[in-house]
Design a protein around this motif. Sequence first.
Motif, PDB file in Angstrom:
ATOM      1  N   PHE A  32      -7.707  -0.549   9.738  1.00  0.00           N
ATOM      2  CA  PHE A  32      -6.253  -0.451   9.646  1.00  0.00           C
ATOM      3  C   PHE A  32      -5.627  -1.189  10.833  1.00  0.00           C
ATOM      4  N   LEU A  41       0.809  -1.202   0.000  1.00  0.00           N
ATOM      5  CA  LEU A  41       0.000   0.000   0.000  1.00  0.00           C
ATOM      6  C   LEU A  41       0.847   1.258   0.000  1.00  0.00           C
ATOM      7  N   ASN A  42       0.409   2.254  -0.762  1.00  0.00           N
ATOM      8  CA  ASN A  42       1.006   3.579  -0.741  1.00  0.00           C
ATOM      9  C   ASN A  42       0.254   4.380   0.321  1.00  0.00           C
ATOM     10  N   HIS A  43       0.848   4.506   1.502  1.00  0.00           N
ATOM     11  CA  HIS A  43       0.124   5.105   2.624  1.00  0.00           C
ATOM     12  C   HIS A  43      -0.092   6.602   2.439  1.00  0.00           C
ATOM     13  N   GLU A  44       0.758   7.266   1.655  1.00  0.00           N
ATOM     14  CA  GLU A  44       0.522   8.676   1.364  1.00  0.00           C
ATOM     15  C   GLU A  44      -0.758   8.842   0.559  1.00  0.00           C
ATOM     16  N   ASN A  87      -1.734  -2.271  12.529  1.00  0.00           N
ATOM     17  CA  ASN A  87      -0.277  -2.332  12.567  1.00  0.00           C
ATOM     18  C   ASN A  87       0.128  -3.783  12.831  1.00  0.00           C
ATOM     19  N   LEU A  89       1.801  -1.490   8.083  1.00  0.00           N
ATOM     20  CA  LEU A  89       0.385  -1.174   8.259  1.00  0.00           C
ATOM     21  C   LEU A  89      -0.386  -1.815   7.115  1.00  0.00           C
ATOM     22  N   VAL A 134      -3.321   6.748   0.596  1.00  0.00           N
ATOM     23  CA  VAL A 134      -4.440   6.432   1.483  1.00  0.00           C
ATOM     24  C   VAL A 134      -4.776   7.634   2.356  1.00  0.00           C
ATOM     25  N   GLN A 135      -3.765   8.305   2.879  1.00  0.00           N
ATOM     26  CA  GLN A 135      -3.992   9.486   3.704  1.00  0.00           C
ATOM     27  C   GLN A 135      -4.620  10.612   2.889  1.00  0.00           C
ATOM     28  N   ASP A 169      -2.774   2.409  -6.834  1.00  0.00           N
ATOM     29  CA  ASP A 169      -2.812   3.271  -5.654  1.00  0.00           C
ATOM     30  C   ASP A 169      -3.505   4.602  -5.952  1.00  0.00           C
TER      31      ASP A 169
END
Length: 372
Positions: free
Chosen positions: A320, A14-17, A322, A337, A19-20, A68
Amino acid sequence: LEDNRSFLLESLVLNHERVQALETWLRTTNAKLTQVNGQRKYGGPPQVWDGPAPGAHCEVFISQIPRDTYEDLLIPLFSSVGPLWEFRLMMNFSGQNRGFAYCKYGSPDVANEAIRLLHGYTIEPTFRLNVRRSTEKRHLCIGDLPATTKQEALLKVLHVLADGVERVSLKAGPGIDGVSAMVAFSSHHAASMAKKMLVEAFKKQFSLKVSITWQSTVRPTSVDLLPPPQKPPRLTPSALPPRMARPPSFPQGFCRAVGGPAVPQHSARPSSSPSPSQGRPVSPPPSPVTFLHELCKATAVGQPLYKTYFSHAGPDGFLFFNYKVHFTGAPATFEGLVMILPGPSATSTLEEAQRAAAQQVLQRLSNNQLAP
């Protein structure tokens, strides 16, 4: 083993940026997304809609979407052509999109304009969207049903298993193994969801192996179509899959006809002596947890130990977690994550989080990231 390894490592981390960024967009725009059966849906209609519901030829199919890329980029882009009635992004269990979506406008003219303006649109470097008219097929063919299948009983069964079932017709004769059924649905969306889950549902509920294909013709077969029955009210979608929220009730006549059980089977194999229509069961590929276990055993690094901690719930229905994965015979500890869909129980949800964690660890191992 190598084939399974390639299969498990196909999806990306996952590209967490991104997702945010999606979560920020949802908060600032107050947009509402609903998670239903492997897809996220916006609208249908949206909170503010002026005009009647769309008719035929108002939907476009979008492919070549980066994995993503989410609604915070796609919905504004396709809304720039005209107001959206509905936008559906197909999702996988790990939180990535599946590379395609459906977008419905208020008229065929606006849909045509979206195709003209956005087909070939460069949404990211090296990614050009493929936008074309949606086929909006609404008919499925269910094959390999027992010859004793009754039309009325099958219709009742399908109403329990799937949403949007309108009519059923049966066909038997030369070249047909047993009986096949043509099922009409209220929408392409309903038919797509049914196509995705009916094979497994028939196997689980009745120990019956059927085939599901799109039906290109809508002409009645030799058995007259049943008229659509009065539909009972349906529950609003919730965090639990609607088919798991209450035990199913199937007509006993259908259960006797197919020779299968009337309730879900919880054992590993539903029957030690399958019916003639079943054939030999095919073993599915191992889960990421099983594969990581076997990989560790083969490389003598000890067994993986998992720790998963709930982090938060996203506004779109994803959970989500961890995680930490430590190998008993190696110093490395992997942390990360994962984003998953809620399961029917707390236990199944934690198991899904562990599977997603194992898949991320396998991906990092494939990229030679041997340190956290």
